[in-house]
Design an enzyme around this catalytic site. Structure first.
Site, PDB file in Angstrom:
ATOM      1  CG  HIS A  52      -1.965   2.861   9.721  1.00 41.93           C
ATOM      2  ND1 HIS A  52      -1.664   2.005   8.689  1.00 41.93           N
ATOM      3  CD2 HIS A  52      -3.037   3.566   9.301  1.00 41.93           C
ATOM      4  CE1 HIS A  52      -2.525   2.164   7.698  1.00 41.93           C
ATOM      5  NE2 HIS A  52      -3.368   3.129   8.052  1.00 41.93           N
ATOM      6  CD  GLU A  77      -4.563  -0.446   9.095  1.00 44.96           C
ATOM      7  OE1 GLU A  77      -5.197  -0.097   8.078  1.00 44.96           O
ATOM      8  OE2 GLU A  77      -3.799  -1.434   9.109  1.00 44.96           O
ATOM      9  CD  GLU A  96      -3.293   0.469   1.976  1.00 49.91           C
ATOM     10  OE1 GLU A  96      -4.254   1.231   2.051  1.00 49.91           O
ATOM     11  OE2 GLU A  96      -3.212  -0.599   2.613  1.00 49.91           O
TER      12      GLU A  96
END
Length: 903
Positions: A776, A755, A483
């Site tokens: 994250h 995250e 990503e």
């Protein structure tokens, strides 16, 4: 003797006076002595240093010269102004590639005049496409279409005269690494950075004077696939900007006799491949030392067997100078532990989840193959865990050439990791042979925070390392899996926190240009910037609002009006999109991510999942973006737009009340996020706000003082609680140690922000590997509350960028002290408080050319002393009154020590 004594006295007086007032820390376009600026009227900033209190600038004078001793190309004259930040150049047109020096002196309110500052400089970039004489070149060989080895380009040339100065201007399709006479050009990595390449391509400028010889010289440049053509996102999504790599190189040399020479990339260059057999952002790099072209960056190298190059005509109109700080090497980490896992894997633990790569020294035979795999965590059994990387291999492969110790590091990739697993290495792993190097954009650290609670200090550490790891030229969501994209929602929720910890003015200014460049014709903003997901991946509330939120936050943090000017069309376009999609002010259509990763119990039988209606969220952000557009219009003097969008805002809020609020003030979604957004964005009339805040506080207590918010509610949660008198509840949330909370990951050993609230569960198993990053930064947005509320450093909107400072600490949570320091454009702002013997001590620093409103926690002004004196006896300090348990004073620059007696 008398003359000598008078001379000494005079020198003493002069030295003392000089020490009292000086100008320092000169910046041009927010940078120190930058090379390669293409702003027509660059902006100057400086700081005033004085040992006196209450110093304000009343006037300034700037002079700009081309070289020492020459007549200034511009002298502003004495300008009556308090402005010392981002003052625009006002002289004649600046010339391409020309170097300028500048100085400033200031006049202050105590009648003093500083000496001229030490000279600073900047160099202009190439200002028009016609300034580029170089030709784009591509390899002349047939590429291995599977591995796509990194191409090498070289050229040799003579310089026949004494060299005064030399500047190299370089860019590429793909990433580049350049060398002159065997020495690396600059210390930046992953150049030219990542932009919306088909619309904006950055070039870099380097002073290479010291690399050149008055003799034979050689240039060598290696390219890597990088973001240009490598895999990005999913489903084998590659070649997004093009299939072929290319180089543009221009070297401009000035001789001591005033003549010039230009060396350019053209059809005379040579191309080949070398040791880098493949290189991808996600998958890593393969380096075969047996294929190394020894000496290829030096003059005299035999390139007879190399291929030629192909010249190409690409659009140079999209070339732009680089404004943001380049990616550089930073901290290094040595192994803290080397061990074998229960599965027999050889693993090194570097102790910190970081982003970068590992430098390694190896000894072996020709053909020995060593592979380094990278991971963030170990699984419950203590084994190497990479399931959460999804399709990203994240491994670097080195093939030895033999014959002694060899050193390796990757060139065109990076990894997110704390642990590495080593395969193929015979013998013992020696800790001195492995060094982890952190890579991130070279943003200057600006903010610090510490307090009496060790877990909060670790949380601050994690927030900062989450920012370092994900501010790699663009603000990415995560640095390890397949990503690593510029997700807009993550960036906007964290932007205010980011602006405290590091100098991100230019970082975000650059990225926001790509936000505008990739914005769709209808005004919708893509989910990720640069947009590699396509036109259908756009328009989600809370994500697309990056177009309004970050420009406004940068204006508040830095007083940067130009960002508002540049982004204003983008802001209007986004609000226009929402307005076009709404009916009578109600926006309830389209796809939205909602309150991403909100609290959801595994077996939710009684409705404990904190679900918030996605269209309620969209309506709140519709209002918020409209309000920010109104704010920007007012700052820019656009009264007609301010009036127009104020009318729209009234319709948006009326539609919200009709659709989502009962007559008694209850929202159709009872989640924390619903009430947080409704209150923070002033969606409710005054009469309904108090009860709504009480419902929010009750909700927190119903969850046993745990938060349930996701990405969109979390940044504002504690701010709303404080605003409505529930700071004690906010502290309980901050200090909560069990899931879901900010400190739960800390207790689980996190060194960055996760995250998910429960990326690793209490039983040490993991959340779903399909989306479970351990680096994250979004939930690190709580930092903003820690800095602005716990410590109490903030800026007023009437004079942003900390020209007018607010110091308002909130003592609570059983903390005994909290310290915050922030380097602003004006200088250092500090707020340190501690409780002692039942009283309070508050240390405050206010930089010159600013003012501060200070809220001192005290029942009455008579209980407060500054430097041992009553407030009424402190010169130029005004007691403004009392409010909510604070005594309010206004003052100017200086260092202050307030004490509040126990009552």
């Amino acid at each position: 003797m008398m003359n000598r004594l008078l001379l000494l006295v005079g020198c003493f007086i002069f030295t003392t006076a000089s020490a009292q007032l000086s100008v320092q820390n000169l910046l041009i376009e927010n940078q120190i002595n930058p090379i390669g600026i293409d702003v027509a009227n660059p902006r100057f900033s400086w700081q005033i240093s004085s040992d006196k209190r209450n110093i304000l600038q009343t006037a300034y004078e700037i002079k700009v010269s081309q070289s020492k001793g020459t007549k200034p190309v511009w002298n502003s004259g004495k300008i009556a102004s308090a402005q010392s930040v981002q003052v625009s150049y006002g002289g004649s047109a600046l010339q391409s590639a020309r170097k300028y020096s500048w100085q400033v002196k200031v006049y202050t309110n105590d009648g003093k005049v500083s000496s001229w500052s030490a000279a600073a400089f900047w160099q202009m970039g190439l200002l028009t496409p016609a300034d580029w004489k170089a030709k784009w070149i591509q390899p002349g060989y047939t590429e291995d279409a599977v591995k796509r080895p990194s191409p090498l380009f070289r050229s040799q040339f003579n310089l026949s005269k004494n060299i005064l100065s030399a500047t190299a201007f370089i860019t590429s399709h793909g990433l580049y690494e350049a060398f002159i006479n065997g020495q690396r050009v600059g210390d930046a990595w992953l150049t030219p950075g990542w932009t919306s390449y088909n619309k904006r391509l950055q070039y870099q400028a380097y002073d290479v004077t010291k690399l050149l010889k008055n003799d034979k010289n050689a240039i060598g440049v290696a390219l890597g696939s990088g973001w240009y053509r490598g895999n990005l996102a999913w489903n084998d999504n590659k070649n997004i900007y093009g299939k072929e790599l290319a180089l543009l190189f221009q070297l401009q040399v000035t001789y001591t006799d005033g003549t010039m020479a230009t060396i350019i990339s053209d059809e005379n260059w040579k191309s080949s491949v070398g040791a880098i057999r493949s290189s991808e952002i996600y998958n890593g790099e393969e380096n075969d030392a047996r294929e190394e072209k020894t000496g290829w960056t030096f003059a005299g190298y035999d390139d007879a067997k190399w291929d030629g190059v192909v010249t190409k005509n690409f659009d140079n109109n999209i070339l732009t100078a680089t404004y943001n700080e380049p990616v550089k090497k930073h901290e290094i980490f040595h192994p803290i532990k080397i061990f074998k896992t229960p599965s027999g894997e050889q693993v090194i633990d570097f102790g910190q989840n970081l982003v970068g790569f590992v430098q390694v020294k190896l000894t072996g035979n020709a053909g020995d193959k060593i592979v380094m795999h990278h991971a963030e965590v170990l699984d419950k059994a203590g084994n190497f865990y990479t399931d959460n990387l999804r399709a990203a291999k994240q491994e670097n492969t080195y093939i030895l050439k033999g014959g002694g110790e060899e050193s390796f590091e990757p060139h065109f990739t990076f990894q997110g990791f704390r642990f590495i697993k080593i395969t193929g290495l015979a013998g013992e792993i020696k800790p001195g042979n492995f060094t982890a190097v952190a890579l991130y954009s070279d943003m200057q650290p600006t903010g610090s925070f510490s307090c009496s609670h060790p877990l909060l200090n670790q949380l601050q550490h994690n927030i900062q390392w989450g920012q370092k790891g994900n501010f790699l030229d663009v603000p990415t969501d995560c640095p390890q899996r397949d990503e690593r994209l510029g997700w807009t929602g993550d960036a906007q929720v964290f932007s205010r926190t980011a602006a405290y910890n590091m100098q991100v003015n230019n970082f975000f200014a650059k990225w926001l240009k790509d936000v505008a460049a990739d914005q769709l014709p209808n005004g919708s903003v893509p989910f990720v910037i640069p947009n590699v997901l396509g036109a259908n991946s756009a328009g989600s509330a809370g994500w697309a609002d990056v177009a309004t939120i970050i420009p406004w936050n940068m204006y508040l943090a830095y007083g940067d009006k130009r960002i508002l000017e540049q982004q204003y069309p983008s802001m209007k376009a986004w609000v226009g999109f929402m307005e076009q999609k709404s009916t009578r002010g109600l926006w309830n259509t389209g796809f939205h991510f909602g309150d991403w990763l909100f609290y959801r119990p595994a077996d939710d039988n009684d409705g404990r999942s904190a679900i918030t209606d996605k269209y309620l969220i969209a309506q709140c952000f519709f209002a918020h973006s409209t309000q920010l557009l109104i704010n920007a219009a007012e700052v820019l003097g656009n009264t007609s737009d301010a009036t127009k969008y104020s009318s729209l805002l009234e319709r948006i809020k009326a539609a919200f009340l009709k659709e989502y609020v009962t007559p008694t003030g209850r929202l159709v979604s009872g989640s924390q996020t619903a009430y947080v957004l409704a209150l923070h964005f002033d969606m409710l009339p005054e009469a309904l706000r108090s009860q709504a805040a009480e419902r929010l506080a009750t909700n927190v207590k119903d969850y046993d003082n745990h938060l349930t918010t996701g990405f969109l509610g979390t940044p504002y949660l504690c701010h709303v609680l404080t605003r409505f008198g529930y700071t004690d509840v906010a502290y309980k949330l901050l200090l909560q140690e069990t899931y879901p909370s900010w400190l739960y990951p800390v207790k689980m050993g996190a060194t960055t922000i996760w995250e998910r609230w429960d990326g690793q569960k209490p039983d040490s198993t993991f959340q779903t590997p399909g989306m479970n990053s351990f680096n994250h930064y979004a939930y690190g947005a709580i930092g903003d509350w820690m800095y602005r509320v716990v410590a109490g450093i903030d800026t007023y909107e009437d004079a942003p960028g900390y020209k007018h400072i607010r110091i308002r600490p909130h003592i609570g949570g059983n903390l005994t002290f909290a310290n915050a320091d922030l380097k602003t454009y004006y200088g250092l702002v500090s707020a340190h408080w501690k409780t002692e013997n039942g009283g309070i001590a508050l240390e405050v620093k206010v930089p010159a050319n600013t003012t501060a409103t200070i809220y001192i926690p005290a029942a009455d002004a008579t209980a407060v002393k500054e430097g041992g004196a009553s407030l009424s006896d402190v010169k130029n300090m005004v007691v403004k009154g009392k409010e909510d348990g604070y005594v309010i004073v206004e003052t100017g620059s200086g260092s202050y020590h307030f004490t509040v007696d126990k009552k």
